[in-house]
Write an enzyme that holds these catalytic residues in place. Structure first.
Site, PDB file in Angstrom:
ATOM      1  N   HIS A   1       6.092 -12.390  -3.571  1.00 30.28           N
ATOM      2  CA  HIS A   1       7.537 -12.573  -3.187  1.00 30.28           C
ATOM      3  C   HIS A   1       7.844 -13.606  -2.380  1.00 30.28           C
ATOM      4  CE1 HIS A   1       7.677  -8.727  -5.162  1.00 30.28           C
ATOM      5  NE2 HIS A   1       7.558  -7.923  -4.091  1.00 30.28           N
TER       6      HIS A   1
ATOM      7  N   ASP B   1       4.692  -5.197 -10.239  1.00 31.68           N
ATOM      8  CA  ASP B   1       5.509  -4.595  -9.027  1.00 31.68           C
ATOM      9  C   ASP B   1       6.147  -3.317  -8.943  1.00 31.68           C
ATOM     10  OD1 ASP B   1       6.269  -4.644  -6.492  1.00 31.68           O
ATOM     11  OD2 ASP B   1       7.724  -5.996  -6.370  1.00 31.68           O
TER      12      ASP B   1
HETATM   13 ZN    ZN Z   1       5.247  -5.252  -3.616  1.00 29.06          ZN
END
Ligand code: ZN
Length: 460
Positions: free
Chosen positions: A276, A327
């Site tokens: 991210h 994720d």
């Molecule tokens: Zn994560």
């Protein structure tokens, strides 16, 4: 255990080839590739009639979160955010037993294989029992992840998470985090146990300092030093700049943005994976690309949590390396992660075919090959393209499925990613030379579903 597979049409590292004999050794590694072969009538190996492409790598997973996917889609009071999702996730975390984790991870990894992922990076932070105490075996939960990989036949790189604080400035962890927390010494013990388990299960491992808010600079150095004593080439993953609040908190504490601070204080290289890396300045984009680190882009989770857009076009312009992760597993579809990565950038730039290797080249081939190769680097895994010395990890496309009819070579990958009807375009999936999915069904499907149902009945 060595085997031979004859394939009609395959995407090798140097391009498409026909009538290829693949020889695979007893460890599942491609030992030899021979093009333009003519089969003799006494050939005793397997024949694969569909087109073959390299399997995909999923470089960021929190397996247990799949069991709550879809349970955080109701509005609360006022504006909803990542932090309200995290509250629901923490409530859910409080209930999961070792058996539950193995059942959830097994079902999830089966779904990944059916979607064409044959490798997963498990960013694993659910370490302790529901009271926050260590299990008799401190690596109990890690072992369950390895067991789930064994149950399903997927490659796993286990990344035990080092988590100490609830926020910048070494704030004490809150009650929802008690199953994640380690002292330095206990983390070192866990890492040693994980290394032994990885050896036993013939899988990979690395480390995952959770984020700059959850560990200090000294903690990250400590974890890297511990890792280097075990394997000086093993990967280092970290959540880095997912949320604007995290960026602001980091600036307030360190006087620098998260990626800026990481670049100033650590020597980023091919071993690092920045998960991210959503909120980057142009200077950060260039520096991360130049470092040879990989970023993990989790398109559907980042969209689900409202994180923001990854600066893909600037990063690509600097030849940055990247992979994809599912994720939170709100979607377990490699084609969806990639299609929406491209679509985000079409919407942002008011143009088409944005992510390609140049003029007159395939959008799908660029997305698939870069994600698979970057993912492989980030998991220290010899996979991502089909060449001698790599694992025999591949997908057989169903050339008779309606989206792929009459398509050839790169058009097949373009259609596989962009012509979306359902998952019917995957015929079989092979991991380390073993066929783990045939005709769209996993070899242990029924037993895995039965266990998963029992777990969900208890948890929900
Ligand atoms: Zn994560």
């Amino acid at each position: 255990m060595a085997k031979k597979i004859f394939v009609k049409h395959i995407l090798l590292a140097d391009g498409w080839a026909e009538n290829v004999l693949i020889e695979i050794d007893e460890f599942g590694i491609i030992a030899k590739l021979s093009k333009n072969q003519v089969l003799t009538s006494d050939f005793e190996g397997e024949r694969v009639s569909g087109s073959i492409i390299p399997a995909m790598v999923n470089n960021h997973s929190h397996a247990f979160q799949w069991a709550m996917a879809g349970l955080a889609e109701q509005s609360g009071k006022g504006k909803d955010s990542f932090w309200s999702w995290r509250k629901i996730m923490y409530d859910f975390v409080g209930k999961i037993s070792p058996d539950d984790l193995e059942a959830i991870a097994s079902a999830l990894y089966m779904q990944m294989l059916k979607a064409g992922y044959t490798s997963v990076g498990e960013f694993h932070y659910l370490h302790h029992d529901i009271s926050g105490s260590q299990f008799a075996n401190p690596a109990e939960m890690s072992q369950r992840i390895f067991a789930a990989a064994q149950n399903t036949g997927i490659n796993v790189t286990l990344l035990p998470v080092f988590y100490r604080y609830s926020g910048f400035g070494q704030q004490a962890p809150n009650d929802g985090q008690k199953r994640f927390i380690h002292s330095k010494e206990d983390y070192a013990k866990l890492l040693n146990l994980v290394a032994r388990l990885a050896d036993k299960y013939k899988q990979n491992f690395g480390i995952a300092p959770h984020s700059l808010r959850a560990v200090s600079e000294a903690d990250i150095h400590y974890a890297i030093n511990q890792l280097n004593e075990l394997d000086a080439n093993a990967p280092i993953h970290i959540h880095i700049a997912e949320q604007l609040k995290e960026v602001e908190d980091c600036q307030a504490h360190y006087g620098a943005r998260p990626i800026e601070w990481l670049l100033d204080n650590f020597e980023l290289n091919h071993r690092w994976c920045l998960v991210h890396a959503t909120h980057m300045t142009y200077a950060e984009v260039k520096a991360v690309a130049d470092s040879n680190a990989v970023v993990s882009i989790c398109t559907t989770t980042e969209a689900n949590l409202g994180d923001g857009f990854f600066a893909m076009q600037d990063y690509k312009a600097h030849q940055g390396r990247w992979g994809i992760g599912s994720d939170s597993h709100i979607s377990v579809s490699a084609t969806e992660e990639l299609r929406w990565l491209e679509y985000q950038n079409r919407l942002l730039s008011h143009s088409r075919t944005v992510l390609t290797g140049g003029d007159f080249s395939s959008n799908g081939h660029y997305l698939w090959s870069r994600a698979a190769q970057g993912g492989a680097q980030s998991l220290n895994n010899q996979t991502g393209e089909l060449t001698v010395g790599n694992k025999a990890d591949f997908i057989e496309l169903n050339n008779n499925s309606l989206p792929l009819l009459m398509k050839s070579n790169h058009e097949l990958i373009d259609s596989f990613i962009f012509n979306q009807q359902s998952n019917q375009s995957i015929a079989s999936v092979w991991c380390k030379g073993q066929k783990v999915v045939a005709d769209g069904e996993h070899h242990a499907e029924q037993a895995i579903i039965t266990n998963f149902k029992k777990t969900l009945a208890r948890l929900i």
